[in-house]
Design an enzyme around this catalytic site. Structure first.
Site, short mmCIF file in Angstrom:
data_model
loop_
_atom_site.label_atom_id
_atom_site.label_comp_id
_atom_site.label_asym_id
_atom_site.label_seq_id
_atom_site.Cartn_x
_atom_site.Cartn_y
_atom_site.Cartn_z
CB CYS A 7 -0.90 0.01 1.24
SG CYS A 7 -1.85 -1.52 1.46
CG LEU A 60 -1.95 -3.83 -4.45
CD1 LEU A 60 -2.88 -3.66 -5.65
CD2 LEU A 60 -0.49 -3.86 -4.92
CB ILE A 70 -1.88 -8.55 -0.92
CG1 ILE A 70 -1.35 -7.41 -1.82
CG2 ILE A 70 -1.10 -9.83 -1.13
CD1 ILE A 70 -1.30 -7.74 -3.28
CG ASN A 125 3.99 0.22 1.81
OD1 ASN A 125 3.54 -0.66 1.09
ND2 ASN A 125 5.08 0.90 1.49
CB SER A 153 12.40 -9.98 -7.47
OG SER A 153 12.93 -9.39 -6.30
N GLY A 154 14.64 -11.97 -7.26
CA GLY A 154 15.90 -12.50 -6.72
C GLY A 154 16.82 -11.45 -6.15
#
Length: 638
Positions: free
Chosen positions: A2, A62, A64, A86, A371-372
């Site tokens: 968020c 947002l 989730i 957030n 992600s890495g």
């Protein structure tokens, strides 16, 4: 995931109105398009008792986890503790069980509610118990204070401005600038730091008086003022002496558990897949926990030297993922204004461009992507650590160091190509006589100390005072005590380059498209484990990630382990000689730019001439100057 913003004040003359709170919150609507929420309480005078400060909290959501019940701001049972948040708390299920056992009642299934109840029990110490990425604001009415906290690795940002009897905070700098009484004065020392590192290091920002919490910090605002402290203090001087088989078993368990925790979502989830070791290992672990093919995403470019899609495709086939591949032709002219607006501060990492595009394309299919990020810092994966290791070896050989640092080597012709052996050799020779810390800064700087001296006008130099950008890296390096140089450099990168550049780049680019990105390598348990590994377990014969090869070698094709490392970049050198040439020249040599009095016109012209004539690749330096000028036009001149 968020966006948060708000304020608290002990002076009623500094109150933030409901309209102002909405402006602040609306400025980051892109971070949370699903919902908005507000909480406001006026300053309360209670003579003879201490007054209760005023508070305003704003949130963009947002959705989730707990799509129906996760509305913020969220309060405890008696509404004496409120929070806006957030990020994600990955261990919230375990925390919830503990809190319910202690008698707390939950009304939702969201991770946010664990924050208010754990704060009730622990106060500001609650941050030590969270495993996650987060920026959190907590209003405590009983204690009459506002508490801010940032996650340990700096994945989520917290900007703040404390002046007189008020603090204003937000996920992005633009939330603060929505208030007309927040100053917009450029800090000359921050410009100096930016041109050194390609970002402005915490706790500073590009604007005087505005700060950002460092990773692992919390701040408490009350009628006593503002107090900032670090709640996470890993011992980077400690080295793990256990047998190799115990270290390897722990790595396998920690890494897979870090990935498993980050698969919690009530929305579609996938992963960035570049075809490099780190993102590929993340996907391999995701597939291990999934009963269906993981959705993976990669982007390709027309220029072959910047295109990794063939490697990503090979990994996707090997792991059996549902792979999505996008070919894009980046338009710098189109994307530059968007980057300048979204990034708030000047940030000269041009890999923000491909990060922007892969986030945009990924968001069309999923709401969360893993992600890495972090693997190179934790396991010594960057190519520049070879130079660090070689420099450390030469440091132990006094006579050889004097020969290699001799001025005669610096008179060799310099290749214009950014990654040529001749150019790298000359830079190595120029820096070898310095201390290891100074040498490393010289190698990673966009403009090293000598070039900045040539660039700055006398007027600008007079404004800099005694601030030295080197102090930021030096303090990080010294946290490692007497450990080897490669460990010191990689862990310094972990607490400087990673949060200030890479995490900022990913946060802004992904949230601009309402995409949540989770980074398993940055699970703090895995970070503390990797930081303590002896360098021999991570780095050998010029190659990093040795323990990853040992533990996870069977998860990926051999070609992926042995492939050359590629950067996530774009052809800036070509763009500046073609599609961006006019914009670059008109911007840097404009009357507006020159009238700022920051730089010597003759030095800027020399950089442009050498680049345009193909004598030298100054693309990184020119990009930094262009971003700074366009940022000033967007945020200062307007």
């Amino acid at each position: 995931m968020c966006g948060i913003t708000g304020a608290a004040w002990t002076d009623p003359q500094l109150a933030v109105s409901a309209d102002a709170l909405r402006r602040m919150t609306d400025s980051i609507s892109h971070r949370g398009p699903d919902d908005a929420g507000y909480y406001q309480r006026d300053f309360q005078s209670r003579s003879p008792y201490p007054p209760i400060p005023g508070v305003a909290l704003g949130h963009r959501r947002l959705s989730i986890i707990d799509l129906a019940g996760g509305h913020q701001p969220l309060a405890n049972e008696d509404e004496t503790v409120w929070t806006v948040f957030n990020g994600e708390i990955y261990n919230f299920h375990a925390l919830r069980s503990r809190l319910e056992g202690a008698g707390h009642t939950f009304r939702t299934h969201s991770d946010t509610e664990t924050i208010v109840h754990l704060y009730e029990d622990e106060g500001p110490d609650c941050f030590r118990h969270f495993n996650g990425m987060f920026a959190i604001a907590i209003w405590d009415q009983r204690e009459r204070r506002l508490v801010l906290g940032r996650d340990r690795l700096g994945q989520k940002p917290v900007y703040y401005y404390h002046h007189a009897g008020r603090i204003v905070f937000g996920s992005e700098l633009k939330t603060l600038l929505a208030l007309p009484d927040v100053p917009r004065e450029v800090d000359p020392s921050a410009v100096d730091e930016y041109l050194t590192y390609q970002y402005v290091p915490h706790p500073n920002t590009i604007l005087k008086g505005i700060k950002k919490l460092a990773p692992g910090e919390l701040a408490v605002f009350s009628d006593a003022g503002l107090h900032v402290e670090r709640y996470w203090k890993p011992d980077f001087a400690h080295e793990d002496k256990r047998p190799a088989h115990l270290q390897e078993a722990e790595l396998r368990e920690l890494f897979d558990d870090a990935v498993r925790l980050r698969l919690q979502a009530d929305v579609p989830l996938g992963a960035f897949l570049s075809g490099g070791i780190d993102s590929s290992l993340v996907v391999s672990s995701m597939q291990k926990f999934s009963d269906r093919p993981v959705k993976t995403f990669s982007i390709g470019f027309p220029q072959k030297e910047y295109d990794e899609t063939s490697f990503a495709r090979q990994v996707a086939t090997h792991l059996g993922t549902e792979h999505h591949e996008f070919q894009v032709t980046p338009s710098a002219l189109e994307i530059l204004p968007k980057l300048i607006w979204h990034y708030d501060e000047p940030m000269a990492d041009s890999s923000a461009i491909p990060t922007w595009y892969v986030s945009q394309q990924t968001r069309a299919e999923v709401t969360v992507a893993l992600s890495g990020d972090g693997g190179d810092e934790l396991f010594a994966g960057y190519r520049r650590y070879r130079a660090v290791g070689l420099g450390a070896m030469i440091d132990r050989l006094g006579p050889l160091k004097r020969v290699l640092g001799a001025k005669v080597w610096q008179k060799l012709p310099s290749s214009g190509r950014q990654k040529s052996w001749l150019r790298q050799g000359r830079r190595f020779s120029e820096a070898i006589s310095m201390s290891p810390q100074r040498r490393y800064l010289d190698w990673i700087s966009i403009f090293n100390e000598s070039r900045r001296g040539q660039l700055y006008s006398d007027e600008f130099v007079a404004q800099l005072g005694d601030n030295d950008p080197f102090d930021f890296l030096k303090a990080a390096w010294q946290r490692c005590g007497k450990r080897d140089a490669v460990t010191c450099a990689s862990l310094a990168d972990l607490v400087t380059y990673l949060p200030c550049d890479l995490n900022c780049k990913v946060d802004i680019a992904s949230m601009a498209h309402a995409l949540e990105v989770r980074q398993p390598f940055l699970d703090y348990r895995l970070v503390e484990y990797a930081a303590a590994l002896p360098i021999s377990r991570k780095y050998s014969r010029g190659r990093g990630k040795q323990i990853l090869r040992k533990v996870f070698g069977d998860r990926l094709p051999k070609e992926i382990w042995n492939r050359p490392k590629m950067g996530f970049g774009v052809p800036l050198d070509y763009w500046f000689r073609h599609e961006l040439k006019e914009l670059l020249t008109d911007s840097l040599l404009s009357e507006k730019a020159l009238s700022r009095g920051l730089f010597r016109e003759e030095t800027v012209r020399e950089l442009l001439d050498e680049h345009m004539s193909n004598q030298f690749d100054h693309s990184a330096r020119l990009w930094a100057l262009l971003v700074l000028e366009l940022w000033q036009r967007e945020w200062i001149d307007a």
